[in-house]
Write an enzyme that holds these catalytic residues in place. Structure first.
Site, mmCIF file in Angstrom:
data_model
loop_
_atom_site.group_PDB
_atom_site.id
_atom_site.type_symbol
_atom_site.label_atom_id
_atom_site.label_comp_id
_atom_site.label_asym_id
_atom_site.label_seq_id
_atom_site.Cartn_x
_atom_site.Cartn_y
_atom_site.Cartn_z
ATOM 1 N N HIS A 152 26.852 -67.770 -41.388
ATOM 2 C CA HIS A 152 28.279 -67.940 -41.695
ATOM 3 C C HIS A 152 29.156 -67.242 -40.665
ATOM 4 O O HIS A 152 30.359 -67.085 -40.860
ATOM 5 C CB HIS A 152 28.596 -67.404 -43.108
ATOM 6 C CG HIS A 152 27.982 -68.249 -44.184
ATOM 7 N ND1 HIS A 152 27.904 -67.839 -45.490
ATOM 8 C CD2 HIS A 152 27.379 -69.469 -44.143
ATOM 9 C CE1 HIS A 152 27.309 -68.780 -46.221
ATOM 10 N NE2 HIS A 152 26.975 -69.775 -45.418
ATOM 11 N N CYS A 181 38.629 -69.197 -29.875
ATOM 12 C CA CYS A 181 39.917 -69.804 -29.539
ATOM 13 C C CYS A 181 39.987 -71.222 -30.114
ATOM 14 O O CYS A 181 39.064 -72.020 -29.924
ATOM 15 C CB CYS A 181 40.090 -69.850 -28.014
ATOM 16 S SG CYS A 181 41.634 -70.659 -27.526
ATOM 17 N N CYS A 195 40.513 -73.501 -26.470
ATOM 18 C CA CYS A 195 39.416 -73.673 -25.487
ATOM 19 C C CYS A 195 38.060 -73.367 -26.109
ATOM 20 O O CYS A 195 37.034 -73.468 -25.430
ATOM 21 C CB CYS A 195 39.670 -72.788 -24.266
ATOM 22 S SG CYS A 195 39.390 -71.037 -24.557
ATOM 23 N N CYS A 237 43.353 -68.778 -22.340
ATOM 24 C CA CYS A 237 44.265 -69.933 -22.333
ATOM 25 C C CYS A 237 45.475 -69.729 -23.236
ATOM 26 O O CYS A 237 46.259 -70.663 -23.429
ATOM 27 C CB CYS A 237 43.509 -71.194 -22.765
ATOM 28 S SG CYS A 237 43.246 -71.284 -24.536
ATOM 29 N N THR A 248 22.003 -62.673 -53.305
ATOM 30 C CA THR A 248 22.903 -63.816 -53.158
ATOM 31 C C THR A 248 22.993 -64.567 -54.483
ATOM 32 O O THR A 248 22.011 -64.674 -55.208
ATOM 33 C CB THR A 248 22.443 -64.772 -52.033
ATOM 34 O OG1 THR A 248 23.352 -65.878 -51.946
ATOM 35 C CG2 THR A 248 21.040 -65.298 -52.262
#
Ligand code: APR
Length: 263
Positions: free
Chosen positions: A141, A149, A152, A172, A210
């Site tokens: 995960h 980003c 980019c 960028c 879990t």
């Protein structure tokens, strides 16, 4: 029949014997199997980090400003209100930055060094398995200390606490997002393949902490079982997975996991 009153309860199930913690035989059975195992796959969830002080998602302290993870960890929430989503992640980064691995993380890292073929699949993004020394792992995960980003797509480490809101890409200037798999998003192909291979080729599959509510991880124990693994579950709550789990050890991961494997 149902034997035992109080702690030790052995319940005969149509799919074999479900042994719960408190029956010494469960512990010695699992210890013996782990000691002889040539290949072990471990799947962890938030429960293994609960003992380090990281709140679980569906436990009593799982909410932030009354939001659930399902409300904020989504692409839609990020488009709608990126500041709110980053405020939530800043809260989690600040909280996790002060947390350390516990004995359960440490033993899982030791297993990697001592067992011939080992793989760890974790749903946790807190990085505590890496801090404990685990290297053969899939963080399916993502990782809260990585950003990506949105323009980019560059992935980079970022440990700023707090991270300035809204963070922009050094390359960028695009908007950065947490490098975390959100609800409705797919897992990385590489992680799916590594997990599938590990689940299909293990003598023992150890499921620690879990709730088994979020897929595909929720289906992983069944994959291992179908491939012939002996499936062990360590959880604070009473057993949920009927038919898949061969042995259940109920209690805190930090207390139980060190008992399973003498480093
Ligand atoms: N030791 C062992 N198990 C524990 C402990 C503990 N100290 N404390 C809690 N647990 C168990 C709970 O009984 C529960 O079964 O850990 C589980 C935590 O469940 P969740 O909070 O649902 O966490 P998890 O299963 O990791 O969630 C899966 O859902 O929110 C998404 O992507 C997020 O990875 C997360 C995924």
């Amino acid at each position: 029949g149902t034997a035992g009153v109080g702690g030790a309860a052995i319940r005969q199930r149509k799919q074999g014997l479900l042994l719960t913690m408190g029956t010494g035989s469960t512990l010695s059975l699992v210890q013996a199997k782990l000691a002889a195992a040539r290949s072990v796959t471990v799947l962890t969830g938030a429960g293994i980090s609960a003992d380090s002080g990281v709140p679980t998602f569906r436990g009593p302290d799982g909410l932030w400003r009354n939001f659930r993870a399902e409300d904020l960890a989504t692409p839609e929430a990020f488009v709608r209100d990126p500041k709110l989503v980053w405020e939530w992640y800043n809260w989690r980064r600040e909280l996790i930055a002060t947390k350390r691995p516990n004995a359960a993380h440490d033993v899982v890292a030791q297993m990697e060094r001592r067992i011939e073929r080992f793989w760890l699949i974790t749903q946790n993004v807190d990085g505590l398995h890496r801090d404990a020394g685990s290297r053969q792992l899939s963080e399916i995960h993502g990782n809260i200390w990585k950003v990506r980003c949105t323009t980019c797509r560059q992935v980079s480490d970022n440990r700023e606490v707090p991270i300035p809101i809204l963070p922009s890409c050094g390359r960028c200037a695009g908007l950065l997002r947490p490098h975390i798999v959100w609800f409705g998003e797919g897992l990385a192909e590489e992680d799916l393949q590594a997990s599938d291979a590990a689940l299909r080729n293990c003598d023992i599959c150890l499921i620690i902490g879990t709730s088994g509510l979020v897929y595909p991880a929720a289906g992983f124990a069944a994959v291992a079982k179908r491939a012939g693994a002996f499936v062990v579950e360590v959880n604070l709550d009473p057993p949920q997975r009927s038919g898949v789990v061969d042995a259940t050890l109920q209690g805190r991961a930090k207390d139980i996991v060190p008992l399973l494997f003498q480093a």
